[in-house]
Structures are given as C-alpha cells and as structure tokens.
Design an enzyme around this catalytic site. Structure first.
Site, PDB file in Angstrom:
ATOM      1  N   ASN A   7      12.701  13.721  -6.475  1.00 40.58           N
ATOM      2  CA  ASN A   7      12.936  12.365  -5.990  1.00 40.58           C
ATOM      3  C   ASN A   7      13.487  11.577  -7.169  1.00 40.58           C
ATOM      4  O   ASN A   7      12.750  11.177  -8.062  1.00 40.58           O
ATOM      5  CB  ASN A   7      11.627  11.762  -5.484  1.00 40.58           C
ATOM      6  N   ARG A  68      15.079  14.491  -2.146  1.00 47.55           N
ATOM      7  CA  ARG A  68      14.843  13.439  -1.168  1.00 47.55           C
ATOM      8  C   ARG A  68      15.986  12.439  -1.305  1.00 47.55           C
ATOM      9  O   ARG A  68      16.246  11.924  -2.390  1.00 47.55           O
ATOM     10  CB  ARG A  68      13.522  12.737  -1.461  1.00 47.55           C
ATOM     11  N   HIS A 157      11.531   7.091   6.741  1.00 51.78           N
ATOM     12  CA  HIS A 157      10.322   7.944   6.801  1.00 51.78           C
ATOM     13  C   HIS A 157      10.538   9.145   7.708  1.00 51.78           C
ATOM     14  O   HIS A 157       9.573   9.731   8.211  1.00 51.78           O
ATOM     15  CB  HIS A 157       9.093   7.167   7.343  1.00 51.78           C
ATOM     16  N   LEU A 186       1.583   4.897   7.907  1.00 56.04           N
ATOM     17  CA  LEU A 186       1.106   3.654   7.316  1.00 56.04           C
ATOM     18  C   LEU A 186       0.792   3.854   5.841  1.00 56.04           C
ATOM     19  O   LEU A 186      -0.324   4.208   5.467  1.00 56.04           O
ATOM     20  CB  LEU A 186      -0.154   3.166   8.056  1.00 56.04           C
ATOM     21  N   ARG A 218       6.018  -6.200   2.275  1.00 52.71           N
ATOM     22  CA  ARG A 218       7.179  -6.542   3.113  1.00 52.71           C
ATOM     23  C   ARG A 218       6.725  -7.242   4.387  1.00 52.71           C
ATOM     24  O   ARG A 218       5.708  -6.877   4.972  1.00 52.71           O
ATOM     25  CB  ARG A 218       7.949  -5.282   3.507  1.00 52.71           C
ATOM     26  N   ASP A 261      -3.829  -3.362  -0.963  1.00 51.98           N
ATOM     27  CA  ASP A 261      -4.656  -2.163  -0.879  1.00 51.98           C
ATOM     28  C   ASP A 261      -5.660  -2.332   0.268  1.00 51.98           C
ATOM     29  O   ASP A 261      -6.484  -3.244   0.246  1.00 51.98           O
ATOM     30  CB  ASP A 261      -5.384  -1.951  -2.212  1.00 51.98           C
ATOM     31  N   ARG A 263      -8.263  -0.762   1.024  1.00 52.89           N
ATOM     32  CA  ARG A 263      -9.683  -0.691   0.631  1.00 52.89           C
ATOM     33  C   ARG A 263     -10.199  -2.064   0.237  1.00 52.89           C
ATOM     34  O   ARG A 263     -11.286  -2.474   0.626  1.00 52.89           O
ATOM     35  CB  ARG A 263      -9.859   0.261  -0.565  1.00 52.89           C
ATOM     36  N   GLY A 309      -1.079   6.940   3.455  1.00 54.96           N
ATOM     37  CA  GLY A 309      -2.256   6.399   2.754  1.00 54.96           C
ATOM     38  C   GLY A 309      -3.269   5.677   3.628  1.00 54.96           C
ATOM     39  O   GLY A 309      -4.443   6.044   3.667  1.00 54.96           O
ATOM     40  N   ILE A 310      -2.818   4.653   4.343  1.00 57.38           N
ATOM     41  CA  ILE A 310      -3.733   3.884   5.193  1.00 57.38           C
ATOM     42  C   ILE A 310      -4.071   4.677   6.460  1.00 57.38           C
ATOM     43  O   ILE A 310      -5.236   4.761   6.862  1.00 57.38           O
ATOM     44  CB  ILE A 310      -3.103   2.519   5.541  1.00 57.38           C
ATOM     45  N   GLY A 311      -3.081   5.279   7.067  1.00 56.76           N
ATOM     46  CA  GLY A 311      -3.301   6.027   8.311  1.00 56.76           C
ATOM     47  C   GLY A 311      -4.270   7.183   8.135  1.00 56.76           C
ATOM     48  O   GLY A 311      -5.098   7.462   9.006  1.00 56.76           O
ATOM     49  N   ASN A 313      -6.558   7.480   5.567  1.00 51.42           N
ATOM     50  CA  ASN A 313      -7.812   7.180   4.866  1.00 51.42           C
ATOM     51  C   ASN A 313      -8.600   5.986   5.374  1.00 51.42           C
ATOM     52  O   ASN A 313      -9.761   5.840   5.018  1.00 51.42           O
ATOM     53  CB  ASN A 313      -7.514   6.941   3.378  1.00 51.42           C
ATOM     54  N   GLU A 363       5.320  15.078   2.316  1.00 52.82           N
ATOM     55  CA  GLU A 363       6.785  15.012   2.302  1.00 52.82           C
ATOM     56  C   GLU A 363       7.388  16.075   1.393  1.00 52.82           C
ATOM     57  O   GLU A 363       8.451  16.605   1.687  1.00 52.82           O
ATOM     58  CB  GLU A 363       7.242  13.603   1.900  1.00 52.82           C
TER      59      GLU A 363
HETATM   60  P1  ADP Z   1       3.506   4.994  -0.329  1.00 49.43           P
HETATM   61  O1  ADP Z   1       4.184   4.301   0.800  1.00 49.43           O
HETATM   62  O2  ADP Z   1       3.602   4.241  -1.617  1.00 49.43           O
HETATM   63  O3  ADP Z   1       3.794   6.484  -0.427  1.00 49.43           O
HETATM   64  P2  ADP Z   1       0.824   5.824   0.421  1.00 49.43           P
HETATM   65  O4  ADP Z   1       1.138   6.598   1.638  1.00 49.43           O
HETATM   66  O5  ADP Z   1       0.322   6.548  -0.773  1.00 49.43           O
HETATM   67  O6  ADP Z   1       1.983   4.852   0.018  1.00 49.43           O
HETATM   68  O7  ADP Z   1      -0.258   4.711   0.822  1.00 49.43           O
HETATM   69  C1  ADP Z   1      -0.712   3.780  -0.111  1.00 49.43           C
HETATM   70  C2  ADP Z   1      -1.717   2.851   0.542  1.00 49.43           C
HETATM   71  O8  ADP Z   1      -2.767   3.621   1.157  1.00 49.43           O
HETATM   72  C3  ADP Z   1      -2.451   1.962  -0.464  1.00 49.43           C
HETATM   73  O9  ADP Z   1      -1.780   0.749  -0.634  1.00 49.43           O
HETATM   74  C4  ADP Z   1      -3.797   1.737   0.188  1.00 49.43           C
HETATM   75  O10 ADP Z   1      -3.728   0.542   0.945  1.00 49.43           O
HETATM   76  C5  ADP Z   1      -3.956   2.868   1.175  1.00 49.43           C
HETATM   77  N1  ADP Z   1      -5.090   3.751   0.867  1.00 49.43           N
HETATM   78  C6  ADP Z   1      -5.130   4.809   0.029  1.00 49.43           C
HETATM   79  N2  ADP Z   1      -6.357   5.352  -0.004  1.00 49.43           N
HETATM   80  C7  ADP Z   1      -7.120   4.629   0.838  1.00 49.43           C
HETATM   81  C8  ADP Z   1      -8.500   4.672   1.238  1.00 49.43           C
HETATM   82  N3  ADP Z   1      -9.337   5.601   0.785  1.00 49.43           N
HETATM   83  N4  ADP Z   1      -8.922   3.746   2.125  1.00 49.43           N
HETATM   84  C9  ADP Z   1      -8.065   2.821   2.604  1.00 49.43           C
HETATM   85  N5  ADP Z   1      -6.787   2.715   2.260  1.00 49.43           N
HETATM   86  C10 ADP Z   1      -6.315   3.603   1.390  1.00 49.43           C
END
Ligand code: ADP
Length: 378
Positions: A7, A68, A157, A186, A218, A261, A263, A309-311, A313, A363
């Site tokens: 990348n 990528r 994406h 997400l 954004r 974030d 969390r 990340g969000i989806g 975790n 990815e």
């Molecule tokens: P990118 O788009 O930069 O690749 P990611 O897919 O890594 O992003 O997602 C990053 C986001 O995931 C962080 O901003 C955070 O909000 C969320 N995230 C990561 N780990 C957790 C967790 N354990 N609980 C909740 N949200 C999380």
C-alpha cells in the site's frame, strides 16, 4: 504463492508478505517519511524492504506483488496484471484520487526498478462496485459533469466488501451467487454495500469516500447547499480546499462527540455524556436508514454483515444499529453480540428474520488472493 502486498502512499509504503495457501503473514512493516534525508524516494524505500525481506523470509522468495490502488475509474472492474500502459492508466486517474493514485504509481515504478522480473498486480478499491446499475451510480446533475469530468458514484472499500461477501456466503452455506445481503464496513472510514447475487448493486460512498455514513472525521451525506452556505457565511471557509478539509478531517464522530474511537464514545455514552450520545444516535440512525433502503434494493436481504474496526469489535454500536431495525424482524442474540472473537460468526437470535453476522475483513489476504488469481488467468 508468496505475495508482497503493497500500500504505497505519498510519503509511506506499508507492506505485508502473505502466503495465499496458509493465509500466514510472514512479515509486515512500514517505511515512513519518504522524501526525508534518510529515505529520499520510493525506490530507496523499496530497497530497504528488499533487504528486510532477504533477512526475514529465511531464503523463501516472493512470487508476486499485489498493490492496493484506490481508484480504478470506469476502466477497471477487476484486478489486472501491471505493465507500463497500466501504470499510465493509474496515473491518468489522478484527477479522481489526487492524494492516492500518483503515490500508488510511484510505488509500482519503484518496484519495477527494484525487482524488474517480479509480476505485479493492481487491485482496485472501486472495482467491485463496477456491477452497480446506472440508476444507482448516476447523479442527477448536468450530463457534462459526468461525461467530461467523471462525476458519478464509484464506491470504495470494494476489496473488503468483496472478500466479506464471499466469507458471509460460505458461513451461511450458500453459493456466492445466491447471496443477497448488506455489508457494513465500519472502520475510521465507513461504507455500506447492497449485495445482490454476490455482486455490488449500490454503495454509500460516491464520487469520493466522503459520502454516506457518518465516519470518524468525515461528515458523510449533507445537503450540498450547506456547502455553498458555508462558503458564503462561515468565517475561515473560503475555498474548495477549506471545504475538503473541514468535511474530511474536522467533521464526523470526532467533531460532534469528542472522539473518533468507538471505545471512547461507548465510555462517554455510558457516563451520560450528551454530545457522545447524540453522535452515536446520529451514526446508528444513518446506518439503519441505509440498511432499510438496501434491504429494498436487494429484494430482501438474507443477511446483514458487520466488518472492520467498529463492525468487528463494537457490540455496543452493533446493538445501537440493531435496535433501529426491529421493523425488518432483526433480533440480536445479546450474548453472541457481546462476545469477543476473531472468527466469522452469527450474532442474531434464532428467531431473527435476517441473519446478522460479524466477519473480520482482511484486505491484505484479499489482495494476495486476487493477485494470485489475476496471474493464473494471465
Ligand atoms: P481504518 O478505516 O483506519 O482501517 P479500522 O477498520 O482499523 O480503521 O477501524 C478503526 C476504528 O475501529 C477505531 O477508530 C475504533 O473506533 C474502532 N475499534 C477498534 N477496536 C475497537 C474495539 N475493541 N471496540 C470498539 N471499537 C473499536
């Protein structure tokens, strides 16, 4: 096959070596501050990577590189083996992705210098969405905006939406071509895709990755008149560049909720913070609205899939979205939703009308597999 996944940004190169068979990450790393006194250009960055790989791969040789590439425009609907004409085509798409495509081309050319005989493949973020029908990708603006300037919905994406679609179909025991569903990617950037028969038929990002969902920094969708009004009335917003900066970097979850974030936002919401509560309500409402629309678009989704990340975790955010989807008969299994895992899994209750899944995206693995496939097809 051992694939070096690259990348390449304007001042950095991120890389991973993947074994497509075992999915193993053999090594990964990042070269930063390209353009500084230590690493003057991308070719020097790749020379450093080449030396590292020699030390770290224990004599194993990489078979190919997969890049990528953010924008494939209207030309690229699948991964392609790179030659000089393809690099020029990636460069010509720079007006559509000024920050990304020129940097990808630099990385590709540098790799050609360092490893002249290594086959290279470009994997485009937009390609998966080339199956969208015109009624979904056209904007109702004057024709020349599209024909002369390429202003249409492209979607992004795609590598992730594509990979997760395949994984979701597998988890459900379906042929990919029988999969009708909705994928919510997400991360810091976020997009949702409507999948019919395993193909993308609509997605929330548009001409750029700014459209659609409320993201980390954004805005996602806003009435375009807000932008012209901001130019007229908001001090400090004078130019197109100002608008780009505010909407891409100074908006979204962080602007309204104090953090990008999830969390941190979850903590704030649980402590009763009104700003965080509002922005989480806004983001979950926006996503739920898209899910309702795409349920109709695909002719009835069999599955809703969360990834990135969000989806992957945040059970907290998934629950906020699901609460708004009762009208579709979606019911989560609260324990399954709260459980942490790195595996693809179902989080809906047995009586849910639509399966809700969490599928970790990957990815790099998707790019490695796409590289292998493009080379096998010649
Ligand atoms: P990118 O788009 O930069 O690749 P990611 O897919 O890594 O992003 O997602 C990053 C986001 O995931 C962080 O901003 C955070 O909000 C969320 N995230 C990561 N780990 C957790 C967790 N354990 N609980 C909740 N949200 C999380």
């Amino acid at each position: 096959m051992l694939v070096l996944v690259i990348n390449s940004g304007s001042s950095s190169i991120k890389y991973q070596v993947r074994d497509t068979e075992t999915q193993e990450v053999l090594t990964k790393g990042l070269i930063e501050e390209i353009g500084s006194s230590e690493v003057t250009d991308h070719t020097q960055g790749l020379d450093i990577i080449a030396r590292r790989l020699e030390e770290e791969l224990g004599g194993r040789k990489i078979d190919a590189a997969g890049h990528r590439v953010v924008h494939g425009g209207e030309r690229f609907s699948e991964p392609v083996v790179i030659d000089n004409e393809i690099v020029r085509a990636i460069e010509r798409l720079a007006p559509l992705a000024p920050l990304h495509n020129p940097a990808h081309a630099l990385g590709i050319r540098a790799l050609m210098n360092t490893w002249p005989d290594l086959p290279q493949v470009a994997v485009f973020d937009t390609a998966f969405h080339r199956t969208m029908p015109e009624h979904a990708w056209r904007y109702a603006v004057p024709d020349e905006w599209y024909t002369k300037h390429g202003m249409r919905r492209y979607g992004f994406h795609g590598t992730s939406h594509d990979y997760v679609t395949g994984q979701a179909a597998e988890l459900l025991g379906l042929e990919r071509s029988d999969f009708n569903g909705i994928i919510a990617h997400l991360g810091n950037g976020a997009s949702v895709a409507a999948i019919q028969g395993g193909q993308s038929i609509d997605t929330s990002m548009g001409y750029t990755p700014l459209a659609g969902l409320i993201m980390g920094t954004r805005s996602g969708d806003v009435d375009p008149s807000v932008l012209t009004a901001a130019l007229r009335h908001v001090p400090g917003v004078e130019t197109a560049d100002d608008l780009d900066r505010v909407l891409n970097s100074e908006s979204g979850l962080r602007a309204l909720g104090g953090s990008n974030d999830m969390r941190k936002l979850e903590e704030l919401v649980k402590a009763g913070d009104p700003a965080a509560t509002l922005v989480v309500d806004m983001a979950s409402y926006r996503l739920a609205s898209y899910i309702g629309a795409y349920h109709v678009a695909v002719g009835g989704a069999k599955a809703l899939v969360f990834t990135a990340g969000i989806g992957e975790n945040s059970g907290f955010f998934r629950a906020k979205v699901a609460e708004r989807l009762g009208a579709l008969g979606i019911v989560l299994d609260d324990a399954a939703n709260a459980a942490r895992s790195d595996e693809p899994r179902r989080i809906s209750a047995p009586d849910s009308a639509i399966d809700v899944l969490v599928i970790p995206t990957d990815e790099e693995q998707a790019i490695a597999l796409a590289t292998e496939k493009a080379l096998q097809q010649g």
